[in-house]
Design a protein around this motif. Structure first.
Motif, PDB file in Angstrom:
ATOM      1  N   CYS A   1       0.158  -1.317   0.914  1.00 36.74           N
ATOM      2  CA  CYS A   1      -0.284  -0.157   0.088  1.00 36.74           C
ATOM      3  C   CYS A   1       0.923   1.411   0.249  1.00 36.74           C
ATOM      4  O   CYS A   1       2.141   0.975   0.212  1.00 36.74           O
ATOM      5  CB  CYS A   1      -0.865   0.032   1.028  1.00 36.74           C
ATOM      6  N   ALA A   2       0.359   2.153  -0.987  1.00 32.92           N
ATOM      7  CA  ALA A   2       1.466   3.908  -0.840  1.00 32.92           C
ATOM      8  C   ALA A   2       0.568   4.367  -0.621  1.00 32.92           C
ATOM      9  O   ALA A   2      -0.970   4.775  -0.042  1.00 32.92           O
ATOM     10  CB  ALA A   2       1.413   3.866  -2.531  1.00 32.92           C
ATOM     11  N   LYS A   3       0.821   6.231   0.150  1.00 34.15           N
ATOM     12  CA  LYS A   3      -0.029   7.394   0.133  1.00 34.15           C
ATOM     13  C   LYS A   3      -0.344   7.829  -1.045  1.00 34.15           C
ATOM     14  O   LYS A   3      -1.246   8.666  -1.373  1.00 34.15           O
ATOM     15  CB  LYS A   3       0.825   8.087   1.271  1.00 34.15           C
ATOM     16  N   ALA A   4       0.663   7.942  -2.502  1.00 36.67           N
ATOM     17  CA  ALA A   4       0.155   7.748  -2.971  1.00 36.67           C
ATOM     18  C   ALA A   4       0.662   7.304  -4.356  1.00 36.67           C
ATOM     19  O   ALA A   4       1.333   5.742  -4.030  1.00 36.67           O
ATOM     20  CB  ALA A   4       1.076   9.194  -3.466  1.00 36.67           C
TER      21      ALA A   4
ATOM     22  N   PRO B   1      -8.235  10.773  -5.484  1.00 39.83           N
ATOM     23  CA  PRO B   1      -7.340  11.377  -4.865  1.00 39.83           C
ATOM     24  C   PRO B   1      -5.699  10.470  -4.719  1.00 39.83           C
ATOM     25  O   PRO B   1      -6.157   9.023  -4.395  1.00 39.83           O
ATOM     26  CB  PRO B   1      -8.096  11.353  -3.977  1.00 39.83           C
ATOM     27  N   GLY B   2      -4.957  11.300  -4.856  1.00 41.02           N
ATOM     28  CA  GLY B   2      -3.763  11.053  -4.771  1.00 41.02           C
ATOM     29  C   GLY B   2      -2.873   9.853  -5.776  1.00 41.02           C
ATOM     30  O   GLY B   2      -2.136   9.059  -5.483  1.00 41.02           O
ATOM     31  N   VAL B   3      -3.856   9.169  -6.710  1.00 38.37           N
ATOM     32  CA  VAL B   3      -3.210   8.275  -8.033  1.00 38.37           C
ATOM     33  C   VAL B   3      -2.682  10.006  -9.203  1.00 38.37           C
ATOM     34  O   VAL B   3      -3.931  10.465  -9.793  1.00 38.37           O
ATOM     35  CB  VAL B   3      -4.496   8.002  -8.893  1.00 38.37           C
ATOM     36  N   PHE B   4      -2.122   9.655  -9.935  1.00 33.78           N
ATOM     37  CA  PHE B   4      -1.678  10.093 -10.887  1.00 33.78           C
ATOM     38  C   PHE B   4      -1.284   9.485 -11.716  1.00 33.78           C
ATOM     39  O   PHE B   4      -0.438   8.348 -12.193  1.00 33.78           O
ATOM     40  CB  PHE B   4      -0.150  11.297 -10.530  1.00 33.78           C
ATOM     41  N   ALA B   5      -1.481  10.321 -13.785  1.00 30.00           N
ATOM     42  CA  ALA B   5      -0.955   9.646 -14.270  1.00 30.00           C
ATOM     43  C   ALA B   5       0.416  10.387 -15.224  1.00 30.00           C
ATOM     44  O   ALA B   5       0.071  11.615 -15.167  1.00 30.00           O
ATOM     45  CB  ALA B   5      -2.053   9.324 -15.394  1.00 30.00           C
TER      46      ALA B   5
ATOM     47  N   ARG C   1       1.470  16.716   2.412  1.00 24.88           N
ATOM     48  CA  ARG C   1       0.604  17.942   2.705  1.00 24.88           C
ATOM     49  C   ARG C   1      -0.570  17.806   2.995  1.00 24.88           C
ATOM     50  O   ARG C   1      -2.050  18.172   2.766  1.00 24.88           O
ATOM     51  CB  ARG C   1       0.636  19.200   1.688  1.00 24.88           C
ATOM     52  N   GLY C   2      -0.939  16.246   2.628  1.00 27.65           N
ATOM     53  CA  GLY C   2      -2.398  16.139   2.029  1.00 27.65           C
ATOM     54  C   GLY C   2      -2.960  16.684   0.832  1.00 27.65           C
ATOM     55  O   GLY C   2      -2.419  17.197  -0.488  1.00 27.65           O
TER      56      GLY C   2
END
Length: 421
Positions: free
Chosen positions: A108-111, A288-292, A323-324
């Protein structure tokens, strides 16, 4: 369950650039999951030069370009797992993967950064009629056979489609001793970079047939000939224009598709224009927290654009971990207008704009002297001049925050138009 600050899915140029930027942004617990046996992605089979002119200010081959990032990453503490296939990603950022060493694992990850790249369209995707014989390859598969496996795929070659990989393979096959008879393109313009048309076709005397397509494939065990016909404005074959080429190989360079099965399965919003995720100004998806970033977001023409975009995604992922979530506030929706196929990012949060937002887009036809306009309703807030634009070349503009603040509506439209010389 192992916990990380950031997990990057994919170890090609996008994943490498994102991980490196996140490390430079302060993250120290980063994992890259790559399904191949080595980092580098598609660059490992791109032995031609022309990479790195923007980022490194010199001409590199694909493996050299990847090697630059791998070397920079080796000086960090980023963890890398190759031969690792990601099976699923949950909205809570739990990543299930499998490899020969660890078996099936969940981390698992924070992002999370999605950097899975793209794949080629196959014969089945474009429904080419005719016999089901051997000798038909996607251009990328042929490139891997020759450049990595050391296997020649054919001697008399026709190429369907004028994407960059197909153009480059026309030159590569010629240099390896094959005869490339023709490159056939359905559209009235090439879908590849102009420099590749010149260097890979014109310099070798290979004809390019625009507004043509393959209408029949003939062969028993191995391909023997293909029939090529001209098409009308509706892209339908014109009777009586058939031309037959005696050949043993047909390469397909008919477009690329972002590898977004994982993205869809996790519930992220997909843009039907790009087949990639809908993203905010910082490359964050609707989850939220997932980038492409990179070719999983939009199919790029230059790897320097991939690494630049992915670097921004890595920085944004690091900011998210520290920072969230981004602050709430006014948002703008970016849409494509006249003669523009798509625009990325699709959403802009005014609280996150800073100095400005870089917008990538493609036009749907060839332009000479032209202008790109950005409008809010009927109000024009920006205008950019261009000497030339083509569908095969990605365009980009920078929208400063002070111009975005002039938007009277919550929707911006990017359009292209001809202007008088």
């Amino acid at each position: 369950m192992r916990e990380y600050e950031l997990i990057v899915i994919g170890g090609g140029p996008a994943g490498l650039a994102a991980a490196l930027s996140a490390w430079e942004g302060g993250l120290r617990d980063i994992l890259i999951l790559e399904r191949d046996s080595a980092l580098g992605g598609i660059l490992n089979q791109c032995v031609h030069n022309g990479f790195g002119l923007h980022r490194f200010k010199e001409e590199l081959t694909g493996p050299e370009y990847a090697g630059r990032f791998i070397d920079m990453l080796s000086g960090t503490g980023v963890e890398v797992k190759t031969d690792s296939m990601v099976l699923s990603i949950s909205p809570e950022k739990q990543v299930e993967y499998v490899n020969p060493t660890d078996g099936c694992q969940v981390a698992c990850a924070k992002a999370v950064v999605l950097a899975m790249g793209c794949r080629e369209r196959t014969r089945g995707a474009i429904s080419v009629p005719g016999a089901r014989c051997s000798g038909i390859f996607t251009a990328g598969a042929a490139q891997r056979f020759i450049n990595i496996e050391g296997q020649m795929v054919g001697r008399r070659v026709v190429i369907l489609g004028s994407g960059d990989i197909g153009l480059i393979m026309a030159r590569r096959m010629t240099l390896e001793g094959a005869e490339v008879l023709a490159c056939v393109e359905l559209m009235p313009y090439s879908s590849g970079l102009n420099r590749n048309i010149v260097q890979c076709l014109e310099d070798f005397g290979i004809p390019l047939y625009l507004s043509h397509t393959v209408t029949n494939i003939i062969g028993k065990n191995r391909l023997e000939k293909v029939v090529v016909s001209a098409v009308d404005e509706r892209r339908q074959p014109i009777p009586g224009t058939e031309r037959t080429f005696l050949c043993d190989t047909l390469l397909l360079s008919v477009g690329l598709l972002p590898e977004n099965e994982l993205t869809r399965a996790m519930g992220a919003e997909i843009d039907p224009r790009t087949n990639g995720a809908v993203v905010w100004e910082n490359m964050e998806t609707s989850v939220p927290g997932v980038f492409a970033c990179g070719n999983v977001l939009q199919v790029h023409d230059l790897v320097d654009f991939v690494s630049g975009e992915s670097g921004r995604a890595g920085v944004a992922a690091a900011d998210y971990v520290r920072r969230g979530p981004a602050p709430a506030g006014r948002t703008l929706k970016l849409e494509n207008g006249s003669a523009v196929t798509y625009a990325v990012p699709q959403r802009i949060r005014m609280e996150m704009v800073g100095d400005g937002v870089q917008v990538f887009f493609r036009v749907n036809r060839v332009f000479g002297k032209s202008a790109v306009t950005v409008k809010s309703g009927e109000k024009q807030i920006a205008r950019f001049q261009r000497d030339h634009m083509a569908p095969g070349e990605m365009e980009r503009i920078l929208l400063p925050g002070k111009l975005l603040a002039l938007a009277e509506r919550d929707t911006l439209t990017v359009s292209a138009e001809e202007v008088e010389a």
